[in-house]
Motif scaffolding. Structure first.
Motif, PDB file in Angstrom:
ATOM      1  N   PHE A   1       0.807  -1.218   0.000  1.00  0.00           N
ATOM      2  CA  PHE A   1       0.000   0.000   0.000  1.00  0.00           C
ATOM      3  C   PHE A   1       0.841   1.270   0.000  1.00  0.00           C
ATOM      4  O   PHE A   1       0.340   2.356   0.276  1.00  0.00           O
ATOM      5  N   VAL A   2       2.101   1.134  -0.326  1.00  0.00           N
ATOM      6  CA  VAL A   2       3.014   2.269  -0.398  1.00  0.00           C
ATOM      7  C   VAL A   2       2.702   3.087  -1.643  1.00  0.00           C
ATOM      8  O   VAL A   2       2.530   2.544  -2.736  1.00  0.00           O
ATOM      9  N   GLY A   3       2.618   4.391  -1.479  1.00  0.00           N
ATOM     10  CA  GLY A   3       2.346   5.280  -2.604  1.00  0.00           C
ATOM     11  C   GLY A   3       3.606   5.765  -3.296  1.00  0.00           C
ATOM     12  O   GLY A   3       3.581   6.145  -4.456  1.00  0.00           O
ATOM     13  N   ASP A   4       4.724   5.773  -2.581  1.00  0.00           N
ATOM     14  CA  ASP A   4       5.998   6.231  -3.127  1.00  0.00           C
ATOM     15  C   ASP A   4       7.059   5.210  -2.739  1.00  0.00           C
ATOM     16  O   ASP A   4       7.479   5.143  -1.579  1.00  0.00           O
ATOM     17  N   SER A   5       7.495   4.412  -3.705  1.00  0.00           N
ATOM     18  CA  SER A   5       8.424   3.317  -3.398  1.00  0.00           C
ATOM     19  C   SER A   5       9.775   3.817  -2.902  1.00  0.00           C
ATOM     20  O   SER A   5      10.463   3.110  -2.172  1.00  0.00           O
TER      21      SER A   5
ATOM     22  N   ILE B   1       2.941   5.236   3.023  1.00  0.00           N
ATOM     23  CA  ILE B   1       1.630   4.687   2.654  1.00  0.00           C
ATOM     24  C   ILE B   1       0.853   5.709   1.816  1.00  0.00           C
ATOM     25  O   ILE B   1       0.864   6.911   2.096  1.00  0.00           O
ATOM     26  N   HIS B   2       0.151   5.230   0.819  1.00  0.00           N
ATOM     27  CA  HIS B   2      -0.651   6.081  -0.064  1.00  0.00           C
ATOM     28  C   HIS B   2      -1.768   6.769   0.728  1.00  0.00           C
ATOM     29  O   HIS B   2      -2.388   6.166   1.603  1.00  0.00           O
ATOM     30  N   GLY B   3      -2.035   8.019   0.408  1.00  0.00           N
ATOM     31  CA  GLY B   3      -3.077   8.788   1.090  1.00  0.00           C
ATOM     32  C   GLY B   3      -4.455   8.174   0.971  1.00  0.00           C
ATOM     33  O   GLY B   3      -5.285   8.305   1.871  1.00  0.00           O
ATOM     34  N   GLY B   4      -4.727   7.471  -0.119  1.00  0.00           N
ATOM     35  CA  GLY B   4      -6.023   6.821  -0.287  1.00  0.00           C
ATOM     36  C   GLY B   4      -6.251   5.718   0.732  1.00  0.00           C
ATOM     37  O   GLY B   4      -7.382   5.470   1.154  1.00  0.00           O
TER      38      GLY B   4
ATOM     39  N   TYR C   1      -4.487  16.183   5.225  1.00  0.00           N
ATOM     40  CA  TYR C   1      -3.256  15.439   5.468  1.00  0.00           C
ATOM     41  C   TYR C   1      -2.234  16.385   6.083  1.00  0.00           C
ATOM     42  O   TYR C   1      -1.925  17.433   5.513  1.00  0.00           O
TER      43      TYR C   1
END
Length: 144
Positions: free
Chosen positions: A49-53, A58-61, A94
């Motif tokens: 669920f990482v948004g930026d590898s 974790i992704h904001g969604g 956020y």
């Protein structure tokens, strides 16, 4: 938040609500507390669920889904709840990125309830509980 001798009827409904949501299960959400005062749901960090590898954040969604689900559980745990709810409106601010590797915990409480609408506040944090990852305000149906 739930009673000492076991969950009451509203807490059971809220737990069933969370456990029945496919995305809540896929994200590993765990309903930790629910009652008239509100709800607490945690979610472990998961690299899926990482948004930026590059950063591991974790992704904001995913944070949004956690907070929305926690707000719904808080409504269902409220003493005036009739057994069903749906999101009418949800605003999420956020504040900062969650720290990679740390679980995120959302807490929600109903601050005003009418016959048909519950107004809810929530906040999510990682291990740094004094500095939230995000805050939310929302309106949810109070229907049966």
């Amino acid at each position: 938040m739930d009673n000492q001798g076991g969950e009451d009827h509203k807490a059971r409904i809220a737990r069933q609500f969370v456990e029945a949501i496919p995305h809540a299960q896929a994200l590993g959400m765990v309903l930790e507390e629910v009652g008239p005062e509100g709800a607490v749901i945690s979610m472990p960090w998961d690299e899926r669920f990482v948004g930026d590898s590059r950063s591991g954040v974790i992704h904001g969604g995913v944070v949004s889904a956690l907070m929305d689900t926690c707000c719904g559980a808080a409504v269902l745990g409220h003493e005036e709840a009739l057994g069903a709810t749906a999101t009418i409106d949800l605003r999420i601010d956020y504040m900062r990125a969650a720290k990679p590797g740390q679980k995120i915990t959302a807490r929600a409480t109903c601050y005003h309830v009418t016959r048909s609408v519950a107004f809810v506040r929530a906040w999510a944090s990682d291990d740094d509980t004094l500095n939230p990852v995000a805050t939310a305000t929302g309106a949810f149906t109070m229907g049966g």
